[in-house]
Design a protein around this motif. Structure first.
Motif, PDB file in Angstrom:
ATOM      1  N   LYS A   1       0.850  -1.189   0.000  1.00 24.88           N
ATOM      2  CA  LYS A   1       0.000   0.000   0.000  1.00 24.88           C
ATOM      3  C   LYS A   1       0.886   1.240   0.000  1.00 24.88           C
ATOM      4  CE  LYS A   1      -4.215   1.749   1.638  1.00 24.88           C
ATOM      5  NZ  LYS A   1      -5.510   1.231   1.743  1.00 24.88           N
ATOM      6  N   GLU A   2       0.724   2.052  -1.015  1.00 28.58           N
ATOM      7  CA  GLU A   2       1.508   3.280  -1.148  1.00 28.58           C
ATOM      8  C   GLU A   2       0.713   4.468  -0.634  1.00 28.58           C
ATOM      9  OE1 GLU A   2       4.065   2.759  -5.075  1.00 28.58           O
ATOM     10  OE2 GLU A   2       1.906   2.862  -5.440  1.00 28.58           O
ATOM     11  N   GLN A   3       1.445   5.439  -0.127  1.00 24.66           N
ATOM     12  CA  GLN A   3       0.833   6.686   0.287  1.00 24.66           C
ATOM     13  C   GLN A   3       1.408   7.796  -0.586  1.00 24.66           C
ATOM     14  OE1 GLN A   3       0.700   7.495   4.478  1.00 24.66           O
ATOM     15  NE2 GLN A   3       0.689   5.317   4.979  1.00 24.66           N
ATOM     16  N   ILE A   4       0.506   8.476  -1.280  1.00 24.12           N
ATOM     17  CA  ILE A   4       0.890   9.569  -2.168  1.00 24.12           C
ATOM     18  C   ILE A   4       0.346  10.850  -1.553  1.00 24.12           C
ATOM     19  CG2 ILE A   4       0.661  10.541  -4.485  1.00 24.12           C
ATOM     20  CD1 ILE A   4       0.020   7.541  -5.342  1.00 24.12           C
ATOM     21  N   ARG A   5       1.177  11.871  -1.512  1.00 21.69           N
ATOM     22  CA  ARG A   5       0.758  13.159  -0.963  1.00 21.69           C
ATOM     23  C   ARG A   5       0.845  14.224  -2.047  1.00 21.69           C
ATOM     24  NH1 ARG A   5      -0.936  10.000   2.184  1.00 21.69           N
ATOM     25  NH2 ARG A   5      -0.525   9.946   4.412  1.00 21.69           N
ATOM     26  N   HIS A   6      -0.212  15.027  -2.121  1.00 22.11           N
ATOM     27  CA  HIS A   6      -0.271  16.142  -3.061  1.00 22.11           C
ATOM     28  C   HIS A   6      -0.662  17.374  -2.255  1.00 22.11           C
ATOM     29  CE1 HIS A   6      -2.091  18.907  -5.938  1.00 22.11           C
ATOM     30  NE2 HIS A   6      -1.402  18.288  -6.881  1.00 22.11           N
ATOM     31  N   TYR A   7       0.055  18.468  -2.456  1.00 24.78           N
ATOM     32  CA  TYR A   7      -0.223  19.708  -1.722  1.00 24.78           C
ATOM     33  C   TYR A   7      -0.704  20.762  -2.700  1.00 24.78           C
ATOM     34  CZ  TYR A   7       2.765  17.059   1.390  1.00 24.78           C
ATOM     35  OH  TYR A   7       3.310  16.051   2.143  1.00 24.78           O
ATOM     36  N   ASP A   8      -1.750  21.491  -2.293  1.00 24.55           N
ATOM     37  CA  ASP A   8      -2.234  22.543  -3.179  1.00 24.55           C
ATOM     38  C   ASP A   8      -2.432  23.847  -2.442  1.00 24.55           C
ATOM     39  OD1 ASP A   8      -4.744  22.526  -1.908  1.00 24.55           O
ATOM     40  OD2 ASP A   8      -5.866  22.259  -3.749  1.00 24.55           O
ATOM     41  N   LEU A   9      -2.460  24.925  -3.221  1.00 25.07           N
ATOM     42  CA  LEU A   9      -2.758  26.276  -2.746  1.00 25.07           C
ATOM     43  C   LEU A   9      -4.076  26.667  -3.379  1.00 25.07           C
ATOM     44  CD1 LEU A   9      -1.863  29.010  -1.392  1.00 25.07           C
ATOM     45  CD2 LEU A   9      -0.875  29.593  -3.629  1.00 25.07           C
ATOM     46  N   GLU A  10      -5.004  27.192  -2.561  1.00 27.64           N
ATOM     47  CA  GLU A  10      -6.324  27.589  -3.059  1.00 27.64           C
ATOM     48  C   GLU A  10      -6.588  29.051  -2.692  1.00 27.64           C
ATOM     49  OE1 GLU A  10      -9.332  24.730  -1.969  1.00 27.64           O
ATOM     50  OE2 GLU A  10      -7.998  23.043  -2.383  1.00 27.64           O
ATOM     51  N   PRO A  11      -6.081  29.987  -3.517  1.00 32.56           N
ATOM     52  CA  PRO A  11      -6.233  31.409  -3.203  1.00 32.56           C
ATOM     53  C   PRO A  11      -7.701  31.797  -3.015  1.00 32.56           C
ATOM     54  CG  PRO A  11      -4.724  31.100  -5.028  1.00 32.56           C
ATOM     55  CD  PRO A  11      -5.368  29.780  -4.771  1.00 32.56           C
ATOM     56  N   VAL A  12      -7.956  32.559  -1.980  1.00 29.03           N
ATOM     57  CA  VAL A  12      -9.318  32.937  -1.601  1.00 29.03           C
ATOM     58  C   VAL A  12     -10.031  33.675  -2.732  1.00 29.03           C
ATOM     59  CG1 VAL A  12     -10.686  34.325   0.027  1.00 29.03           C
ATOM     60  CG2 VAL A  12      -8.715  33.010   0.842  1.00 29.03           C
ATOM     61  N   ASP A  13      -9.328  34.563  -3.422  1.00 30.42           N
ATOM     62  CA  ASP A  13      -9.981  35.390  -4.448  1.00 30.42           C
ATOM     63  C   ASP A  13      -9.997  34.741  -5.839  1.00 30.42           C
ATOM     64  OD1 ASP A  13      -7.250  35.638  -4.570  1.00 30.42           O
ATOM     65  OD2 ASP A  13      -7.258  37.770  -5.061  1.00 30.42           O
ATOM     66  N   MET A  14      -9.625  33.468  -5.922  1.00 37.14           N
ATOM     67  CA  MET A  14      -9.692  32.727  -7.188  1.00 37.14           C
ATOM     68  C   MET A  14     -10.520  31.471  -6.924  1.00 37.14           C
ATOM     69  SD  MET A  14      -5.783  33.174  -8.550  1.00 37.14           S
ATOM     70  CE  MET A  14      -6.103  32.780 -10.260  1.00 37.14           C
ATOM     71  N   ALA A  15     -11.823  31.648  -6.872  1.00 38.43           N
ATOM     72  CA  ALA A  15     -12.733  30.623  -6.349  1.00 38.43           C
ATOM     73  C   ALA A  15     -12.782  29.316  -7.143  1.00 38.43           C
ATOM     74  CB  ALA A  15     -14.143  31.204  -6.242  1.00 38.43           C
ATOM     75  N   ARG A  16     -12.388  29.292  -8.376  1.00 34.32           N
ATOM     76  CA  ARG A  16     -12.503  28.064  -9.190  1.00 34.32           C
ATOM     77  C   ARG A  16     -11.150  27.515  -9.624  1.00 34.32           C
ATOM     78  NH1 ARG A  16     -17.819  27.544 -11.675  1.00 34.32           N
ATOM     79  NH2 ARG A  16     -16.987  25.530 -12.264  1.00 34.32           N
ATOM     80  N   VAL A  17     -10.067  27.917  -8.909  1.00 36.10           N
ATOM     81  CA  VAL A  17      -8.721  27.516  -9.304  1.00 36.10           C
ATOM     82  C   VAL A  17      -7.990  26.910  -8.110  1.00 36.10           C
ATOM     83  CG1 VAL A  17      -6.497  28.342 -10.194  1.00 36.10           C
ATOM     84  CG2 VAL A  17      -8.619  29.374 -11.012  1.00 36.10           C
ATOM     85  N   VAL A  18      -7.238  25.836  -8.375  1.00 33.62           N
ATOM     86  CA  VAL A  18      -6.318  25.282  -7.380  1.00 33.62           C
ATOM     87  C   VAL A  18      -4.953  25.122  -8.044  1.00 33.62           C
ATOM     88  CG1 VAL A  18      -8.098  24.102  -6.056  1.00 33.62           C
ATOM     89  CG2 VAL A  18      -6.899  22.857  -7.827  1.00 33.62           C
ATOM     90  N   PHE A  19      -3.908  25.376  -7.270  1.00 31.35           N
ATOM     91  CA  PHE A  19      -2.549  25.267  -7.766  1.00 31.35           C
ATOM     92  C   PHE A  19      -1.839  24.131  -7.047  1.00 31.35           C
ATOM     93  CE2 PHE A  19      -3.624  29.744  -8.403  1.00 31.35           C
ATOM     94  CZ  PHE A  19      -3.258  29.927  -9.732  1.00 31.35           C
TER      95      PHE A  19
END
Length: 180
Positions: free
Chosen positions: A117-135
């Motif tokens: 069993k592998e564990q994969i981690r992904h981190y994102d930034l979700e700017p408050v003023d860009m409601a439909r975008v994740v980086f």
């Protein structure tokens, strides 16, 4: 003000942009597919290097992992991830005013020796003023075999710190562009 729940859990589609390491992408390839392809190759090489994957199974592992990651990216961009079990806020980032989340993906791979069993981690930034975008700002394979809990936690914290540095620069750039 920081958002309490990731956009990737509310059932509304989002636009994804990878801002972490260099991404090799062809013109007809989606960013999500390119991420899945590239990270699956990286994971296969890592598992081979760690001695958990036999060379004989390399391509099969890489293809299966790519398919799994594509499904996870599809769920992420459609807002279909589960809050709490798959997505949690990164508290150290929130303390610094960065709306960041950690995606916890677990993947079973019978082609691996030992723990499968592998564990994969992904981190994102979700700017408050860009409601439909994740980086996307970081992604790694979390190795939980054969080391102490402290070593595992420290290595993951290093990955989180790298992602936070990218997120800080990106957040600063987005705020600067907004004032221009």
């Amino acid at each position: 003000m920081l958002i309490e729940q990731s956009r990737c859990t509310n059932g509304i589609p989002v636009k994804y942009r990878w801002m972490g390491s260099n991404l090799e992408k062809s013109s007809e390839e989606s960013e999500e597919h390119a991420m899945a392809r590239q990270f699956a190759s990286n994971m296969a090489n890592t598992q081979l290097h760690w001695g958990y994957l036999k060379f004989l199974n390399f391509n099969k592992y890489r293809i299966r992992t790519e398919i799994y990651l594509e499904k996870m990216f599809e769920r992420m961009t459609s807002g279909g991830l589960r809050s709490g079990s798959e997505v949690v806020p990164i508290e150290s980032a929130r303390e610094k005013g960065l709306p960041m989340f950690e995606f916890r993906w677990h993947h079973s791979q019978r082609l691996l020796e030992g723990v499968q069993k592998e564990q994969i981690r992904h981190y994102d930034l979700e700017p408050v003023d860009m409601a439909r975008v994740v980086f996307g700002v970081g992604m790694h394979l979390k190795d939980v075999r054969e080391e102490s809990e402290i070593a595992i936690r420290d290595r993951q914290n290093e990955e989180i710190q790298k992602a936070m540095e990218i997120a800080k620069r990106l957040d600063k750039s987005l705020k600067r562009d907004k004032t221009v």
